[in-house]
Write an enzyme that holds these catalytic residues in place. Structure first.
Site, PDB file in Angstrom:
ATOM      1  N   LEU A 158     -21.219  13.284 -75.716  1.00 20.19           N
ATOM      2  CA  LEU A 158     -20.585  14.600 -75.669  1.00 20.19           C
ATOM      3  C   LEU A 158     -20.846  15.393 -76.948  1.00 20.19           C
ATOM      4  O   LEU A 158     -21.190  14.821 -77.974  1.00 20.19           O
ATOM      5  CB  LEU A 158     -19.089  14.412 -75.440  1.00 20.19           C
ATOM      6  CG  LEU A 158     -18.774  13.626 -74.144  1.00 20.19           C
ATOM      7  CD1 LEU A 158     -17.417  12.953 -74.232  1.00 20.19           C
ATOM      8  CD2 LEU A 158     -18.868  14.542 -72.933  1.00 20.19           C
ATOM      9  N   PRO A 159     -20.669  16.725 -76.881  1.00 22.64           N
ATOM     10  CA  PRO A 159     -21.074  17.562 -78.014  1.00 22.64           C
ATOM     11  C   PRO A 159     -20.235  17.392 -79.282  1.00 22.64           C
ATOM     12  O   PRO A 159     -20.778  17.414 -80.385  1.00 22.64           O
ATOM     13  CB  PRO A 159     -20.944  18.995 -77.489  1.00 22.64           C
ATOM     14  CG  PRO A 159     -20.881  18.887 -76.010  1.00 22.64           C
ATOM     15  CD  PRO A 159     -20.300  17.532 -75.708  1.00 22.64           C
TER      16      PRO A 159
ATOM     17  N   ASN B 278     -14.288  17.432 -77.338  1.00 21.06           N
ATOM     18  CA  ASN B 278     -14.736  16.984 -76.016  1.00 21.06           C
ATOM     19  C   ASN B 278     -14.440  15.511 -75.820  1.00 21.06           C
ATOM     20  O   ASN B 278     -14.016  15.082 -74.753  1.00 21.06           O
ATOM     21  CB  ASN B 278     -16.245  17.202 -75.839  1.00 21.06           C
ATOM     22  CG  ASN B 278     -16.657  18.632 -76.113  1.00 21.06           C
ATOM     23  OD1 ASN B 278     -17.292  18.916 -77.103  1.00 21.06           O
ATOM     24  ND2 ASN B 278     -16.249  19.550 -75.245  1.00 21.06           N
TER      25      ASN B 278
ATOM     26  N   THR C 196     -21.835  12.180 -81.588  1.00 26.24           N
ATOM     27  CA  THR C 196     -21.689  12.175 -83.044  1.00 26.24           C
ATOM     28  C   THR C 196     -20.427  12.954 -83.378  1.00 26.24           C
ATOM     29  O   THR C 196     -20.366  14.165 -83.187  1.00 26.24           O
ATOM     30  CB  THR C 196     -22.904  12.824 -83.716  1.00 26.24           C
ATOM     31  OG1 THR C 196     -24.045  12.027 -83.438  1.00 26.24           O
ATOM     32  CG2 THR C 196     -22.710  12.900 -85.227  1.00 26.24           C
TER      33      THR C 196
ATOM     34  N   LYS D 105     -24.405   7.154 -89.184  1.00 23.82           N
ATOM     35  CA  LYS D 105     -25.122   8.328 -88.671  1.00 23.82           C
ATOM     36  C   LYS D 105     -24.928   9.528 -89.590  1.00 23.82           C
ATOM     37  O   LYS D 105     -25.880  10.222 -89.973  1.00 23.82           O
ATOM     38  CB  LYS D 105     -24.595   8.661 -87.268  1.00 23.82           C
ATOM     39  CG  LYS D 105     -25.017  10.013 -86.705  1.00 23.82           C
ATOM     40  CD  LYS D 105     -26.437  10.021 -86.203  1.00 23.82           C
ATOM     41  CE  LYS D 105     -26.863  11.416 -85.740  1.00 23.82           C
ATOM     42  NZ  LYS D 105     -26.353  11.785 -84.427  1.00 23.82           N
TER      43      LYS D 105
ATOM     44  N   LYS E 113     -23.720  21.131 -87.924  1.00 27.66           N
ATOM     45  CA  LYS E 113     -22.565  20.427 -87.343  1.00 27.66           C
ATOM     46  C   LYS E 113     -22.380  19.055 -87.998  1.00 27.66           C
ATOM     47  O   LYS E 113     -21.266  18.694 -88.399  1.00 27.66           O
ATOM     48  CB  LYS E 113     -22.779  20.238 -85.831  1.00 27.66           C
ATOM     49  CG  LYS E 113     -21.659  19.465 -85.152  1.00 27.66           C
ATOM     50  CD  LYS E 113     -22.159  18.708 -83.920  1.00 27.66           C
ATOM     51  CE  LYS E 113     -21.318  17.472 -83.668  1.00 27.66           C
ATOM     52  NZ  LYS E 113     -21.927  16.527 -82.730  1.00 27.66           N
TER      53      LYS E 113
END
Lengths: 307, 307, 307, 307
Positions: D74-75, D79, D105, D180, D255
């Site tokens: 998911l974004p 979400n 992420t 990450k 982001k």
């Protein structure tokens, strides 16, 4: 002593959070004749207020059960969330029509969440963070920046006037926090900028008092240069003249800059200097400056190589 | 017309560099009755002054041959080095006892070099950079920050008073430049900080005028917030109300920040915000903001993602 | 021992600047059979080389009088200017056709000035700064980055090969310096970035060795993460495993970043991260990290608040 | 076509989030013979997968009702919170013993919250964000960084091996995200640093290909210089050679840097370069670079003044 009489005239006010700031604020409510019902997670914080006549209860829910006007003054967002929506939180027993005023400095997004949760219970939530430190809290000279429904502002003002010299209406819920955070971000930038500039000027051979005078009559002028100069000896009655004791701690500034950073990230707003100011105060906290006044950044930048 | 009479009373003053700033400054000397002997690398810059009665010569050496008080107003350090020490420079023909006043904004280290070179020829060099733009130059309202031997300050003041409202003695040679550079570095930091802060506040739902008012009564207050606010509509009579035209160009600010950076590097002084401010104005110059007023950084930071 | 014989085969080479780097470099010339004529401002620096057979003279001019190939290795721009153009400088007695190779790390603009001054005397100047520290200098494993006329590169290479493992031709005069400065700016950024990242990861619960492994197989990989990791215990044989002793000093890195900053300002090139890296190493120098290896920025950033 | 047979061998796998990344990932599960039960808020995203044999359901709760192994892609954090804990979220109908793998992420703090909420329902949550873009997702060459109970890693690995070339166990819940975020922060710093450096070198007269070669054999080497060079013409097959199309969008990098900033603020970790990198990508997003590859920062910094 007017308090007894006053108790007949004023209805009770709840106060949650009796720390360095909350304690003198609650005392000022008492002084103005408001019966205070208070609570704090640390029982010992309640003693002084109890001796002055406040009623002490076990938790926020109980306060909300007795008082329909409540002021909260807490360290950070998680505390606010807990005090309002936790298992013994205000919203568990809040009365319809209650006025809840949060004077903590927190993320405006959390203020909005609390307002929304309060609304579901029929209560009104306003954010009203303060500027001015413990001194201003004691002398009732705080500035309140208030966000929330404009219709409720007069009611809030009545209480806040007992504790502050200025009560400014900022707009919808969260804008009180926004104003506070914005001011402190610019303050931090101005203070670090003033410190860099004074330090550079001194190393270039300028007398610090003269440099301050030149800046203050020119376009470099700011509150940090003309009212709270960070260089020892330039000005009297400020923390730089007292080993950076008292004033507004570096750690608190770092916290406020963290809030500014979060709101900037969430709104995708570039704040390059505000962001770097945050990092600098962060580094200072790790180097023993946490409880010194935030103007000690001059000292932090001042140390010379090879000494 | 008093000039003819004045010529009997006043001795000649040399003026080198008749650009946007130098031209109105030299005119003010003429207005005060000083016979002016001038030169500029661009002959066309000399016409207007010639029509007003100034004598125009070919190069700085010739000016130095005729006048023993000389004012220079040049774009940058290399120009100053050339005008003083070049093949046709002032020092080639300077008279003993001459007073050389440089109003350019340059590296203080270069001012010191020029002072040292002048001293070898028996002349006195002072640095006297200005604050205030073309408007202040025209109306004789500049502020001069003067560095050099204190004994010569009165003599310098006599001339500078014709062109400025304030003449401040800063200390040894180079401190005039130091004061100018320090002020502008803090100004740049304050302007970018104000722009970030206003932009963040607006995105958080605050009315810009209200936010400016809150900042200006609080510790965020600075010259950029209360006198030269960068947000269109907050204040009248400033470049932000006129598409950022006029005022102090971004390119000039970038130049001054470059000087601040150089002096900081040379003196091993940490200037983290000053350094980042330099980089931001540098990036703006590359994006079409070079000739806009430096308060246009608000516009630069304002653009929203996805638009 | 081949030296005596070698003296018949090789012509003399001048060497000026016998510091930590210059000393082992000159020794390597001797080892390869070149008769060395050397000088240094500190006579005691010359003793060791003299015992190894070098001829020691009083000043650069005298060296230039005897040798037509000269290598200089000096701390900073002012030293280079003095050694080449000062009263006892090389150019006072340089022979026509001499090859002058400067291995100092300085501002490329100064290299160009020296080249131009040398050209007027009929000599050739090349800049050839090195990468690799004292260890590489001793073992003859330096990398030379060479700027200057391509036609002279072969002649320079003959000498530089005695002291280095790589000799790279970079282009016109000054590009050797440019390559060195560029590499070190990126190195500083990578090292601070790696330190921030490792520190953040550790605080988020990652094992440092595992994190390094992940970065090194991913797009975060850089020389500072895979060859010179700044976190104690992640890698052996690097300064982080030895209390940040040895290696490349923070003060030297700060100096190189100051050069990068100057060239960026002069060419109006935005270098936001390079500029902030400079400020960070500057602050470290003032906090006792000056002589520690530059990877100690991990330690600088690592200290925790409230400890 | 093996799918029918495979259906007998493999139990169903749920997949939630069929965007640019999720779609090819789910396809790879199908290719490996797993029956897939999927859902997405945008019904049209489901068509392609449905045609390939996946069963499409209305919402996450229904997926959880049928499958006891679920992957989510998911974004952003909100979400994920909604898909897991919302009114139609996975946890509404999750079966005891289910394995929930989130490859989004997001903030590691949110991963921990989800893990805690899942645990209350008797399910296991693991975070497993990916590196590698759409290309790697299509070819099944992603790298998964996995956080969660080590005992469950083998079960997760079985599924993730169908979609990735590397599956790395990082530690407790949230450490996958941490790895990450750390990698991408260092990547951003390296990319901006490489771009600044290449740009500075070019302006100092160096050939870009030569400079890249020198950096790559020296201590400036990093993934951005040797594998993904941002300067057009230096390297083939990278976005800089194709007008910065394709690759990893600036907006996505911004982001991820926002996440890094948040985790750094929450853990009081100073990340000065990471923070400034965030601000730079933020500014780029506002200037039309949002959908260009993140190596376009070279172009952003490259523009020259006065052009």
């Amino acid at each position: 002593m007017m308090l007894t009489t006053a108790n007949f005239l004023f209805t009770q006010v709840g106060f949650i959070g009796l720390g360095n700031m909350g304690n003198p604020m609650a005392k000022n409510l008492l002084k103005h004749g408001y019966p205070v019902i208070a609570t704090d997670v640390f029982p010992e914080s309640c003693k002084e207020l109890q001796e002055l006549g406040a009623q002490i209860l076990d938790n926020p829910a109980e306060v909300a059960d007795k008082a329909d006007r409540i002021i909260t003054m807490l360290p950070s967002s998680p505390n606010v969330i807990d005090v309002y929506t936790g298992p013994n939180g205000i919203l568990k027993k809040v009365k319809k029509g209650s006025l809840l005023i949060d004077s903590s400095t927190i993320d405006p997004a959390v203020s909005k969440e609390m307002a929304s949760a309060a609304e579901k219970m029929g209560a009104v939530f306003m954010d009203a963070p303060v500027s001015g430190g413990v001194g201003a809290a004691s002398s009732g000279k705080l500035t309140f920046m208030v966000g929330g429904a404009e219709a409720e502002f007069t009611a809030a003002q009545e209480l806040l006037n007992c504790m502050g010299a200025n009560v400014v209406y900022c707009g919808q819920v969260g804008t009180g926090q926004a104003a506070k955070i914005c001011n402190n971000m610019l303050l931090a930038i101005g203070m670090i900028g003033t410190s860099e500039t004074m330090n550079l000027g001194i190393r270039l051979g300028l007398d610090p008092k003269l440099l301050a005078k030149i800046l203050n009559m020119s376009s470099g002028r700011c509150w940090s240069s003309d009212t709270y100069n960070p260089v020892p000896g330039v000005m009297e009655g400020v923390p730089s003249g007292n080993h950076y004791q008292g004033g507004f701690g570096t750690q608190l500034m770092a916290k406020d800059l963290g809030l500014a950073q979060n709101t900037a990230t969430n709104t995708k707003t570039p704040v390059p200097l505000g962001s770097l100011a945050h990092q600098i105060y962060r580094m200072m906290c790790a180097r023993g400056y946490a409880s010194k006044d935030f103007s000690s950044v001059f000292q932090f930048l001042r140390e010379e190589e090879g000494q």
